[in-house]
Write a protein that holds these residues in place. Structure first.
Motif, short mmCIF file in Angstrom:
data_model
loop_
_atom_site.label_atom_id
_atom_site.label_comp_id
_atom_site.label_asym_id
_atom_site.label_seq_id
_atom_site.Cartn_x
_atom_site.Cartn_y
_atom_site.Cartn_z
N ASP A 57 29.09 -19.67 -3.26
CA ASP A 57 29.77 -20.95 -3.39
C ASP A 57 30.56 -20.95 -4.70
O ASP A 57 30.08 -20.43 -5.72
N LEU A 58 31.77 -21.52 -4.67
CA LEU A 58 32.56 -21.70 -5.89
C LEU A 58 33.03 -23.14 -5.93
O LEU A 58 33.61 -23.64 -4.97
N VAL A 59 32.76 -23.81 -7.03
CA VAL A 59 33.11 -25.21 -7.19
C VAL A 59 33.88 -25.37 -8.50
O VAL A 59 33.49 -24.80 -9.53
N SER A 60 34.98 -26.14 -8.45
CA SER A 60 35.73 -26.46 -9.66
C SER A 60 35.58 -27.94 -9.97
O SER A 60 35.39 -28.75 -9.07
N SER A 61 35.70 -28.30 -11.25
CA SER A 61 35.58 -29.70 -11.64
C SER A 61 36.44 -29.95 -12.87
O SER A 61 36.58 -29.07 -13.73
N TYR A 62 37.03 -31.14 -12.94
CA TYR A 62 37.84 -31.51 -14.09
C TYR A 62 37.95 -33.03 -14.13
O TYR A 62 37.62 -33.73 -13.17
N VAL A 152 44.38 -21.55 -8.54
CA VAL A 152 43.54 -20.98 -7.48
C VAL A 152 42.41 -20.18 -8.12
O VAL A 152 42.65 -19.23 -8.86
N GLY A 153 41.18 -20.60 -7.83
CA GLY A 153 40.01 -19.86 -8.29
C GLY A 153 39.51 -18.95 -7.20
O GLY A 153 39.58 -19.27 -6.01
N LEU A 154 38.99 -17.79 -7.59
CA LEU A 154 38.47 -16.81 -6.63
C LEU A 154 37.20 -16.21 -7.20
O LEU A 154 37.19 -15.73 -8.34
N ALA A 155 36.11 -16.25 -6.42
CA ALA A 155 34.86 -15.61 -6.80
C ALA A 155 34.47 -14.63 -5.72
O ALA A 155 34.55 -14.93 -4.52
N THR A 156 34.05 -13.44 -6.14
CA THR A 156 33.60 -12.40 -5.23
C THR A 156 32.16 -12.05 -5.56
O THR A 156 31.82 -11.83 -6.72
N THR A 167 36.95 -19.48 -2.53
CA THR A 167 38.09 -19.89 -3.34
C THR A 167 38.10 -21.40 -3.53
O THR A 167 37.48 -22.14 -2.77
N THR A 168 38.81 -21.84 -4.56
CA THR A 168 39.12 -23.26 -4.75
C THR A 168 40.61 -23.37 -5.06
O THR A 168 41.24 -22.40 -5.49
N ARG A 169 41.16 -24.53 -4.84
CA ARG A 169 42.59 -24.74 -5.12
C ARG A 169 42.76 -26.16 -5.67
O ARG A 169 42.38 -27.13 -5.03
N ASP A 170 43.28 -26.24 -6.89
CA ASP A 170 43.58 -27.51 -7.53
C ASP A 170 45.06 -27.54 -7.90
O ASP A 170 45.68 -26.49 -8.10
N PRO A 187 34.44 -25.77 -1.56
CA PRO A 187 34.40 -24.30 -1.56
C PRO A 187 34.48 -23.77 -0.15
O PRO A 187 34.04 -24.41 0.80
N THR A 188 35.04 -22.60 -0.02
CA THR A 188 35.10 -21.99 1.31
C THR A 188 33.74 -21.47 1.69
O THR A 188 32.90 -21.18 0.87
N GLU A 189 33.51 -21.38 2.97
CA GLU A 189 32.31 -20.71 3.45
C GLU A 189 32.51 -19.20 3.29
O GLU A 189 33.62 -18.68 3.45
N PRO A 190 31.44 -18.50 2.93
CA PRO A 190 31.59 -17.07 2.66
C PRO A 190 31.98 -16.28 3.90
O PRO A 190 31.65 -16.65 5.02
#
Length: 978
Positions: A57-62, A152-156, A167-170, A187-190
């Protein structure tokens, strides 16, 4: 066991290959073997060392607006969702620093570090099956990012050779913040990327999810999963299905026994807690196979074991979502979760997410999650001591002695109803080692508990047991245990309501014909009812006959004939048996507020006579206040915590009576029975003591009773301390303080004894019913043995000599101290003769500071003598009982299991914490504590012998074991292999 799993997996793969080769000689066959994963989808079986079941899971916050110079926080969580027993594989997380931003140095947590050469945050390690790892970091948006710029955030994540991405997109938007809600960053599903022998790097165009909010588009490549051993030449693009449903979370209920959907009832720290998540489909469909997770956080930090899977016993813990939300009485029309122990304290935020794996395609994900924040408050420990009651059926000695000793195998089936029905998290119960007899017992005096006067007499004797015991345990309740085969003319117990913590209960191990309500246990329910009286709860007029058993609470909002737990409302207060596991039940029962509901979902108020009884919100809220938890809920036109609370009485003379007690040089304790209907009464016991010799507990209790006297509860009966002319020196009105027998009540009062006092009179109005006066001289007594220095073996005898100058008949109380005389327990009361030996099979509490005290009584005066020195009593081994899991019960490896046990010790009381250790013959040490919750995948599959080892403070230990079966996740074989 892990090797067994490996052998099983490899055997399946080998068998599949053999069958395939044999079939190829005749035709072309596509063959696959798969296991069913937690998400209910099929993936190829991978041998250990190749891959795992992984999610990220990838989560962004601001804080909006998002502008150049703003900070964005990222949180990446890698989950190893492989089944228990899978291989331990290398794991890693790599999260790119998004374009247009710069990393804020030092912000990475979770043992992660910044890799400047690749502009990434990296972590590497290993993850056990069922474990997860979290990394967090912050970035700053650069000055070149204008409005509309996508960040665009990306976690692998990698575990073994299985790779997942999220990924996330803000979007940068420097316009001032408005009332528009902040976008939810989903967050996207893996996507599981399984290695094949000849992988082909063919890009797969992303298909947009129709109907997803435009501010959170998701772009995730989804390669086709290969068949085992047969690489695909080119992955086939997978298109998203068109959304057809809209699943929404409507409510989150957090219950500890009684709760409404607004969660108005306060919560108790460490008390068992079940969370129910209610869902419905807004498009009007029944949608099957839907799953959920529950996340927990405190102070912004994820709680251990977060997220939780549901406890629903359905396949894969999935449910069918109904358009109307289903039936609240049906557990499987909602998701239900049991909160682990470390989630049940402080302030906790609970976040539920449904359809997280998009099992059913949706266009609107905004209503797929819901949060609530709850707080847990500390309540008093409920302390009780069992008084075994010596009785004969019908009071006839020829019928044989019947004693409930408190060592019976079913005792916890009864006791644990206090957890069910009172707002407590800790319940400690001890027991007296000797039984309570009527005295003078040598005069062939036995209780015939078919008679109301004798039932009150028993309660009075329990009060005297309390009087002669001084213990440093706070708020100690005395509960007389009457065997279930003693006739009591239908009475199931009797308890004081004047603040005296004394009661007796018929220990009926059964549900008295309520077979369709298996949660109802007659004796245990009666314990909770009588303890309600001890905590100043009056009867609820539910059957219409409660007034015959004592005073009735006029403030209860749902009176006869419309008796109910609460307002009849499907969203209102419902009961929930959160302690079901202590009774060997597979799942909790829901109890409706509608008295017309069928069993087992029907319940009536605890303090009424209608059965089966459950705790109602009115009584629960009032009890919370008694246990030190604030509750000010209103029902009808009254506050539940105040309407029947008698902490503050209104008797005008209370303050003066308390002052007289404190200033007197001598005190007299007077006990007896009053018959309100017949207008008769007795003075059965008198004890005259110097104030300095009165146990501090008794003086404090007398002041509590005086402060709680209410004019409405006073009768025409009173005690008077009189001088030689019959003039009153002190007058004490008597109140109706008992339950279950309104016509007969016992009393035990402490009054000052002035120098000029000559007699005690029991009066009704102006009529004197009976009097008693002291003889001129007190008795004398000398304790002979044991008198210090001995080690007492089980067959020891206590001996003394005593005399009375006035020739009064004497009887004796035997008190025992384990701490050199700092505290005392009434070992035996009303003994005749000059010796005493313990009953067969009885063991004293062990100590090296033992002291006996023998008290001689002539009916008014007393004399006592203590051992000259301390003696030793050998310690006792603890007793251990496993309440759950049930013997030979079966569970899946993905179940959450609660291990529940009791360790009892005569010296230490109930054992807790590290004194209670759980072990499995397969998995080894599991943890410690009387209650231990095991998360999904904690146990390997196989037949487990679960052992609970209890060790007391002397180092003595005892064990109990139970066998249970853990099943592997279900495996599906191809048709050719079935």
């Amino acid at each position: 066991m892990r090797s067994q799993k490996l052998v099983l997996l490899l055997s399946v793969v080998a068998l599949a290959a053999i069958v395939l080769l044999s079939l190829l000689a005749f035709s072309t066959v596509t063959l696959s073997a798969a296991v069913k994963t937690e998400d209910g989808v099929s993936i190829p079986i991978l041998a250990p060392g190749q891959g795992a079941d992984v999610r990220i899971d990838l989560v962004s916050s601001y804080t909006p607006p998002l502008c150049p110079g703003s900070e964005i926080g990222y949180k990446a969580t890698l989950f190893n969702e492989s089944s228990a027993g899978s291989a331990l594989l290398p794991a890693s997380i790599r999260s790119n620093i998004p374009g247009g931003t710069t990393y804020i140095q030092g912000s990475a947590t979770g043992d992660a570090s910044y890799d400047p050469s690749n502009n990434q945050i990296v972590w590497a390690g290993r993850l056990e099956p069922g474990a997860s790892h979290i990394i967090e970091f912050r970035v700053m948006v650069g000055s070149a990012a204008g409005d509309g710029t996508a960040i665009v955030g990306l976690a692998t994540g990698m575990i073994g050779e299985t790779r997942v991405e999220a990924t996330t997109r803000d979007f940068v938007d420097c316009r001032p913040a408005t009332d528009t809600p902040t976008p939810t960053h989903t967050p996207t599903e893996p996507v599981i990327v399984n290695p094949s022998s000849t992988p082909t790097p063919t890009p797969t165009p992303t298909q947009p999810v129709i109907g997803f909010p435009t501010n959170t588009p998701t772009h995730t490549p989804t390669p086709t999963q290969p068949v085992i051993g047969f690489p695909t030449s080119t992955p086939t693009p997978q298109k998203f299905a068109i959304p057809t449903v809209d699943i929404a979370i409507t409510d989150i209920e957090v219950s500890q026994g009684i709760q409404n959907l607004d969660n108005d009832m306060p919560l108790v720290k460490d008390r068992r807690t079940i969370v129910r998540v209610y869902v419905r489909d807004l498009t009007g469909k029944n949608v099957s196979g839907i799953r959920a997770r529950l996340y927990g956080a405190r102070n912004g930090q994820a709680l251990p074991s977060s997220p939780l899977s549901p406890r629903n016993t359905t396949s894969n813990h999935a449910i069918t979502v109904h358009p109307d939300g289903g039936d609240r009485l049906d557990l499987d029309d909602s998701f239900w979760f049991t909160l682990p122990g470390d989630w049940r304290s402080g302030t906790v935020t609970l976040r539920a997410v449904v359809n997280y794996n998009l099992k059913a395609p949706e266009g609107n994900l905004a209503n797929n999650e819901k949060s609530t924040t709850v707080s847990f408050r500390t309540a008093y420990t409920f302390n009780a001591i069992l008084v075994p009651v010596h009785a004969h059926p019908n009071g006839n000695r020829d019928n044989g002695t019947k004693i409930f000793w408190g060592t019976e195998s079913y005792r916890w089936t009864l006791y644990n109803n206090m957890y069910r029905l009172h707002p407590i998290a800790d319940f400690d119960i001890w027991r007296f080692v000797e039984s309570l007899k009527p005295w003078p017992h040598w005069k062939i005096n036995e209780w015939d508990l078919r008679k109301s006067s004798q039932r009150s007499q028993l309660l009075a004797r329990i009060g005297w047991k309390n009087f002669w015991t001084i213990d440093h345990v706070n708020r100690l309740h005395y509960v007389g245990g009457v065997r279930q085969d003693i006739p009591t003319d239908g009475a199931l117990g009797k308890g004081k309501t004047n603040g005296s913590l004394n009661a007796w209960v018929k220990m009926v191990n059964g549900n008295s014909g309520w077979d369709n309500s298996p949660w109802y246990i007659t004796g245990g329910n009666s314990i909770a009812h009588e303890m309600g009286h001890n905590e100043k709860r009056k009867h609820v007029n539910c059957s219409g006959g409660e007034a015959s058993g004592g005073s009735v609470d006029s403030g209860y909002p749902w009176q006869f004939p419309n008796c109910s737990l609460a307002d009849v409302d499907p969203d209102g207060y419902y009961g929930l048996d959160v302690y079901y596991g202590k009774f060997g039940m597979d799942e909790p029962t829901v109890i409706s507020n509608d008295p017309g509901e069928s069993q087992p979902n029907r319940g009536y108020p605890l303090m009424g006579y209608q059965r089966p009884r459950w705790i109602d919100p009115w009584t629960y809220c009032a009890l919370l206040k008694r246990y030190n938890v604030s509750c000010n809920l209103s029902f009808g036109n009254a506050l539940a915590a105040a309407a029947t609370d008698k902490d503050a009485g209104d008797w005008p003379q209370a303050e003066q009576a308390i002052s007289n007690l404190r200033q007197a040089d001598y005190q007299v304790a007077v006990g007896g029975i009053i018959d309100i209907t017949a207008v008769t009464g007795s003075i059965d016991e008198v004890v005259l003591q110097q104030t300095s010799e009165v146990f501090s507990d008794n003086l404090a209790q007398a002041q509590v009773q005086l402060a709680g006297l209410r004019i409405d509860d006073l009768t025409d009966f009173a005690l008077e301390i009189q001088d030689a002319t019959g003039a009153a020196l002190e007058r004490r009105p008597l109140s109706i303080s008992d339950s279950e027998d309104a016509d007969v009540s016992s009393y035990l009062e402490l009054l000052p004894w002035p120098a000029e006092a000559q007699q005690i009179a029991l009066i009704n109005g102006t009529d004197v019913l009976t009097t008693t006066s002291p003889s001129p001289n007190p008795p004398t007594i000398t304790l002979l043995s044991p008198n210090g220095g001995e080690t007492l073996l089980p067959d020891f005898t206590i001996s003394w000599e005593a005399s009375d100058p006035d020739g009064d008949e004497l009887y004796f109380h035997v008190l025992y101290s384990v701490d050199g005389g700092s505290s005392w327990k009434a070992l035996a009361l009303g003994v005749e003769g000059s010796t005493y030996s313990l009953e067969d099979g009885i063991a004293l509490t062990g100590t090296d500071q033992g002291v006996f005290r023998i008290v001689a009584l002539d009916g008014f005066h007393i004399a006592s003598d203590d051992s000259d020195g301390v003696f030793t009593v050998p310690g006792n081994r603890p007793q251990v009982t496993i309440l759950s899991p049930a013997p030979d019960s079966e569970h899946s490896v993905d179940d959450y299991l609660t291990l529940d046990g009791i360790g009892e010790d005569l010296e230490d009381g109930q054992l807790q914490g590290d004194a209670m250790v759980w072990k499995s013959n397969i998995n080894g040490s599991l943890g410690s504590g009387s209650e231990l919750m095991l998360v999904s995948g904690s146990l390997d599959y196989g037949t487990h012998i679960i052992t609970l080892d209890a060790t007391d403070s002397d180092g003595d230990s005892a064990q109990a074991s139970v066998t249970m079966i853990v099943r592997p996740l279900e495996m599906y074989l191809p048709m050719a292999l079935r």
